[in-house]
Design an enzyme around this catalytic site. Structure first.
Site, mmCIF file in Angstrom:
data_model
loop_
_atom_site.group_PDB
_atom_site.id
_atom_site.type_symbol
_atom_site.label_atom_id
_atom_site.label_comp_id
_atom_site.label_asym_id
_atom_site.label_seq_id
_atom_site.Cartn_x
_atom_site.Cartn_y
_atom_site.Cartn_z
ATOM 1 N N TYR A 123 43.427 40.509 39.106
ATOM 2 C CA TYR A 123 42.903 39.652 38.048
ATOM 3 C C TYR A 123 41.563 39.072 38.481
ATOM 4 O O TYR A 123 41.423 37.880 38.707
ATOM 5 C CB TYR A 123 43.900 38.534 37.707
ATOM 6 C CG TYR A 123 45.078 39.009 36.889
ATOM 7 C CD1 TYR A 123 44.948 39.259 35.529
ATOM 8 C CD2 TYR A 123 46.320 39.229 37.478
ATOM 9 C CE1 TYR A 123 46.026 39.713 34.775
ATOM 10 C CE2 TYR A 123 47.404 39.686 36.743
ATOM 11 C CZ TYR A 123 47.243 39.925 35.383
ATOM 12 O OH TYR A 123 48.307 40.379 34.641
ATOM 13 N N ASP B 265 56.311 43.101 37.972
ATOM 14 C CA ASP B 265 56.597 42.717 39.360
ATOM 15 C C ASP B 265 57.089 41.280 39.385
ATOM 16 O O ASP B 265 57.454 40.725 38.349
ATOM 17 C CB ASP B 265 55.332 42.891 40.215
ATOM 18 C CG ASP B 265 54.120 42.215 39.577
ATOM 19 O OD1 ASP B 265 54.309 41.191 38.887
ATOM 20 O OD2 ASP B 265 52.990 42.711 39.756
ATOM 21 N N ASP C 234 54.428 37.507 36.375
ATOM 22 C CA ASP C 234 53.302 37.956 35.567
ATOM 23 C C ASP C 234 53.619 39.172 34.705
ATOM 24 O O ASP C 234 53.283 39.219 33.528
ATOM 25 C CB ASP C 234 52.109 38.271 36.476
ATOM 26 C CG ASP C 234 50.962 38.919 35.712
ATOM 27 O OD1 ASP C 234 50.404 38.251 34.832
ATOM 28 O OD2 ASP C 234 50.660 40.093 35.985
#
Length: 618
Positions: free
Chosen positions: A322, A166, A163
């Site tokens: 998210y 990380d 993403d």
């Protein structure tokens, strides 16, 4: 003395030397009259008159044809003159110095596009292709999803994209990213091709779509769960190794990477359906693969309708990183893409249902109205459905809500303009779509894409502009808004800094990114062993080309510090919006959108006439 006249007449020759000159002359005249008293043939004329006095021929025999001597002479002369003239011109052209007009160099948007796409290569997980072209990356996450802890339908989650800085794979923002990339390819494939990036961006889309097909039982018509996330970032539990606690190269990860599944996740499933549906249009020429994507999208969208709920409501991890505020916008957005991918009018009826639009917030404003993001897709859906009205105009029973979406799209575009005060701007001119909160650039690039795209829609529909109240604005105003925002990101800002890594001379050097910050030196750094690279003040040893960082604060300030992700961390969703905006602005403005490809699966429309009015009663 008498001799024989060769012409047949008698000839008397006086050989007497005493003959006077007068007599000889008179005798010759008599001879001439006798000789010419009968017609002469050609041979006789040649003998008598000699070659110098022969009569010229009027025709020329060329063997196969006979032509007039005059025409023959003119023709030969004309050909010789033309050959001489052509040779003379060629001599001048070859001897006069020539100025070579080179193609103009690529514009900044095209140059930045090349780099922005490379970020996705750096974010790949799984077994990398040989042509990945990121030297410091290698195979990683090769055991993802292979644990016995996952459901029987999910056996392999190798692949996909990490993403951000990380190594977590979040399907919710990743699916939005693939939807945005696919949308940009559908609209601007000619511009991608002109930039030499069409195959590259399609490969990126396929990499993401193939991973999504692994995230659920894509061969089934009905499912009961799907994978939402691979990896963990919650550090509230202490020092347990995970993707946020550890600072390691993805290739060196040796800790457990859990798979988080969901059973009630309408927003996630509908967004993944939108990603696969839009990708199926990108790959429409590959019929088998496109059909596979459509089937997967159909299964996902059905699941999103059958099992209602927000995906983040049942996951603390998703709620932290998210969080989804609603699934109604994904219904409108996903329904629109499903309609374009299948041509099935039931999806259009759903996407244009007034009740659905009301729940999605289409009829009320709010501070975030018109802001397209990985969480709220309503603004994107409104632009997408306005496109349908502009170019196909399906009429009743869709016209009323489509006209509403079209009007709302116009209002959204008005809100982006600096003459209105819907959103603040920094002194440097950056629009504050997230109202001064951190990480602003991901919202800015999405708005720039929508503005440039809607401007191109109006141009393609031969519409010179739109109204904001009583004021008329040309499409150039919208395009200028998009340019000023992207120009700010490319370096036209108070700090004279490019917020895209590798673009320009002055860009962030301490990007919050594990793989970029740890050298590839054949040393495996442990979970905590990599902390020294996280905390180092030195620039990253690896340049993550094309990464758009989170961005400056509301005062145009920026701290190039690796530990502060609010300034220096890039994300998939941010770069997807950036790529879409860059390709929309790149190249020649004369290269317009592709009006028809998105409608490939849509059958011819014959609008249903509205019902007759009720019978008149006195």
């Amino acid at each position: 003395m008498y001799g024989r006249d060769p012409w047949g007449g008698p000839l008397e020759i006086n050989a007497t030397d005493s003959a006077t000159e007068e007599e000889r002359s008179r005798n010759l005249q008599d001879l001439d009259r006798a000789a010419l008293s009968r017609p002469l043939d050609e041979t006789q004329q040649s003998w008598l008159l000699g070659p110098g006095e022969q009569k010229k021929k009027k025709y020329v025999d060329l063997g196969c044809i006979i032509v007039s001597r005059k025409i023959f002479v003119w023709t030969v002369g004309t050909v010789l003159f033309a050959a001489f003239l052509a040779g003379f011109i060629a001599l001048i052209v070859n001897t006069v110095p020539r100025h070579h007009h080179k193609h103009p160099p690529p514009d900044n948007y095209t140059l930045a596009l090349h780099k922005a796409l490379m970020f996705f290569n750096a974010q790949r997980s799984g077994k990398l292709p040989k042509h990945n072209n990121v030297s410091w990356r290698g195979n990683s996450g090769m055991q993802d999803g292979k644990s016995s802890a996952t459901s029987s339908a999910i056996k392999d989650l190798v692949g996909g994209f990490y993403d951000a800085g990380d190594a977590i794979k979040f399907n919710f923002p990743a699916a939005f990213s693939i939807s945005m990339l696919s949308w940009s390819v559908i609209e601007y494939s000619a511009k991608y091709e002109a930039a030499g990036e069409l195959d590259h961006v399609k490969e990126i889309i396929k990499w993401g779509a193939d991973y999504f097909l692994k995230s659920f039982n894509s061969t089934a018509d009905t499912i009961t769960s799907l994978a939402a996330q691979v990896g963990s970032g919650d550090t509230s539990g202490g020092s347990a190794p995970n993707d946020h606690y550890c600072w390691m190269r993805p290739e060196d990860m040796d800790y457990e990477r859990p798979v988080i599944e969901c059973q009630s996740c309408s927003d996630l499933a509908a967004e993944m359906a939108a990603a696969l549906a839009s990708a199926s249009i990108v790959f429409k020429d590959n019929k088998a693969y496109s059909k596979k994507l459509v089937h997967g999208a159909t299964t996902l969208f059905k699941f999103s309708r059958d099992q209602r709920g927000r995906y983040s409501a049942g996951s603390s991890e998703a709620a932290i990183f998210y969080n989804s505020t609603s699934y109604w916008d994904e219904y409108v957005w996903g329904g629109a893409w499903m309609y374009f991918a299948t041509g099935n009018s039931s999806y259009l009826k759903l996407a244009t249902a007034p009740g659905l639009a009301k729940h999605a917030g289409a009829f009320w404003g709010g501070p975030d109205y018109g802001v397209l993001s990985w969480d709220n897709k309503l603004a994107g859906a409104q632009v997408l459905l306005s496109r349908l009205r502009l170019f196909l105009s399906p009429g009743y029973p869709y016209e009323e809500i489509l006209r509403t979406f079209h009007n709302q799209t116009s209002i959204i575009m008005c809100s982006y303009l600096p003459v209105f005060t819907s959103f603040n701007r920094t002194k440097g001119g950056l629009i504050q779509l997230n109202h001064g909160r951190p990480q602003p650039l991901q919202y800015v690039v999405n708005a720039a894409f929508l503005a440039a795209l809607y401007s191109d829609y109006l141009d393609a529909a031969d519409t010179p502009g739109w109204y904001c109240g009583p004021n008329f604005f040309s499409t150039d105003v919208l395009r200028n808004f998009a340019k000023t925002q992207i120009d700010y990101i490319l370096g036209k800002n108070p700090r004279k800094m490019s917020y895209i890594v590798g673009f320009g001379d002055h860009y962030p050097k301490h990007v919050h990114h594990r793989g970029a910050s740890i050298p590839k030196n054949k040393v495996k750094y442990s979970c905590k062993g990599g902390w020294k690279w996280r905390d180092s003040s030195k620039p990253n040893p690896n340049t993550i080309v094309g990464a758009m960082v989170a961005g400056p604060d509301k005062h145009d300030g920026f701290h190039d510090v690796r530990s502060n992700y609010n300034y220096t961390e890039p994300t998939l969703a941010g770069n997807a919006g950036l790529v879409a905006a860059l390709v929309a602005l790149s190249g020649d403005k004369s290269t317009s959108i592709d009006k028809n490809t998105i409608f490939s699966a849509v059958p011819p429309m014959f609008p249903t006439p509205p019902p007759p009015p009720a019978p008149w009663k006195p």
